[in-house]
Design an enzyme around this catalytic site. Structure first.
Site, short mmCIF file in Angstrom:
data_model
loop_
_atom_site.label_atom_id
_atom_site.label_comp_id
_atom_site.label_asym_id
_atom_site.label_seq_id
_atom_site.Cartn_x
_atom_site.Cartn_y
_atom_site.Cartn_z
CG ASN A 171 -1.67 1.83 1.83
OD1 ASN A 171 -1.53 2.24 1.17
ND2 ASN A 171 -1.61 1.33 2.88
CE LYS A 180 1.41 3.20 5.70
NZ LYS A 180 1.45 3.22 6.82
CG HIS A 209 -3.87 0.80 6.32
ND1 HIS A 209 -3.56 2.00 7.81
CD2 HIS A 209 -2.55 0.13 6.34
CE1 HIS A 209 -1.72 1.83 7.49
NE2 HIS A 209 -1.83 0.25 6.38
CD GLU A 236 -0.90 4.95 8.05
OE1 GLU A 236 -1.12 5.18 6.98
OE2 GLU A 236 -0.11 4.27 8.76
CD GLU A 284 -0.74 -3.63 7.60
OE1 GLU A 284 0.11 -4.10 6.69
OE2 GLU A 284 -1.55 -3.12 7.43
N GLY A 294 5.48 1.39 10.29
CA GLY A 294 5.82 3.10 10.22
C GLY A 294 7.19 3.21 10.83
CB SER A 332 8.29 -2.75 10.04
OG SER A 332 8.48 -1.81 10.90
C1 PEP Z 1 1.64 -0.80 6.51
O1 PEP Z 1 1.17 0.86 7.01
O2 PEP Z 1 0.76 -1.15 6.42
C2 PEP Z 1 2.80 -1.24 6.57
C3 PEP Z 1 3.08 -2.37 6.74
O3 PEP Z 1 4.27 -0.26 6.42
P1 PEP Z 1 5.71 -1.00 7.26
O4 PEP Z 1 6.09 -1.94 6.08
O5 PEP Z 1 6.15 0.23 6.53
O6 PEP Z 1 6.25 -0.53 8.38
#
Ligand code: PEP
Length: 265
Positions: A12, A14, A100, A102, A172, A178, A219
């Site tokens: 994604n 974002k 998600h 966020e 997640e 993030g 991450s």
């Molecule tokens: C996310 O925001 O869904 C995500 C997995 O981000 P990141 O891999 O950067 O932690």
């Protein structure tokens, strides 16, 4: 190791990539993964709404499924700022990402809202990708499993076993996502995935609930991707930052396909 025959892997982007950025990203990702059989993996990209129409032919050419980052639960009406399932269908979206962290934590979306979106997405023939995950304090209090079960059972209320084939779950953990996120250990992630699998089987039975792909996100990077994919119940990876460079993403995909013993040549 996952019981499912295919690897599920995607990103994604974002609110980062413009139309031009997304065109370049998908073109390069397509080129870098051209030799990898799509029979062995479901590769997907969820870009900004504005890029969808422009990149749809590129995604089609490279067998990359396109997703939308959000969707309204109504087809049309007085919903300023929302995006309709009809509009997403028109531009060739296959997946709708729902809930998600966020959306939940910056925009106050609730499980009931996710549920309306899930039912709407399924009604319109999309794959509904429901994101769930506990916050840091919930993890510390030891309530992660309860939170996950609540998010699943409330978010998926009213979904019939026959519709389960169009549902994917992304686990997640909020504390893992993030720039300030810390990746979950493979053992911690695998335990939560087992809880999720059990809840899906409670909801829809062994066959339908057992076949729903459950992806880990938070991450994921070139160092931890292969150990995560080897864990039982982790059927795929949902990657943010580490996937936004197409060369890096392609390297992760290759490593994961190899380690997970999927059928790539
Ligand atoms: C996310 O925001 O869904 C995500 C997995 O981000 P990141 O891999 O950067 O932690």
């Amino acid at each position: 190791m996952s019981r499912l025959p295919k690897l599920y892997i995607g990103t994604n982007t974002k609110m980062y990539k413009t139309i031009a950025d997304t065109v370049a990203f998908l073109t390069e990702l397509g080129r870098n993964t051209r030799d990898l059989s799509r029979d062995c993996m479901e590769l997907f990209v969820i870009p900004s709404f504005t890029a969808l129409d422009r990149v749809a032919p590129i995604a089609r050419q490279h067998e990359i499924t396109l997703g939308a980052q959000n969707m309204c639960w109504e087809d049309r009406g007085q919903f300023t700022g929302e995006i309709s399932p009809l509009m997403l269908r028109e531009v060739g979206v296959g997946i709708v990402e729902i809930g998600h962290s966020e959306r939940r934590h910056c925009f106050g979306e609730t499980d009931d809202m996710q549920n309306k979106k899930i039912l709407c997405a399924l009604r319109h023939g999309f794959t509904a990708l429901l994101c769930i995950g506990e916050t840091g304090p919930q993890k510390e209090r030891g309530t992660a499993d309860e939170v996950l079960r609540m998010q699943l059972k409330n978010g998926l209320a009213g979904v019939a076993p026959s519709q389960a084939k169009n549902v994917w779950i992304a686990y997640e953990p909020v504390w893992a996502i993030g720039v300030s996120g810390v990746p979950a250990t493979k053992e911690y992630a695998a335990q939560r995935h087992q809880v999720i699998r059990k809840a899906l089987i409670e909801l829809w039975g062994e066959e339908a609930g057992g076949g729903v792909p459950v992806l880990y996100g938070g991450s994921v990077n070139g160092q931890n991707a292969t150990e995560l994919i080897q864990m039982p119940c982790i059927d795929g990876l949902f990657i943010g930052r580490s996937a936004w460079d197409p060369d890096n993403f392609a390297q992760i995909i290759r490593a994961v396909l190899r380690e997970g013993a999927y059928c790539h040549s």
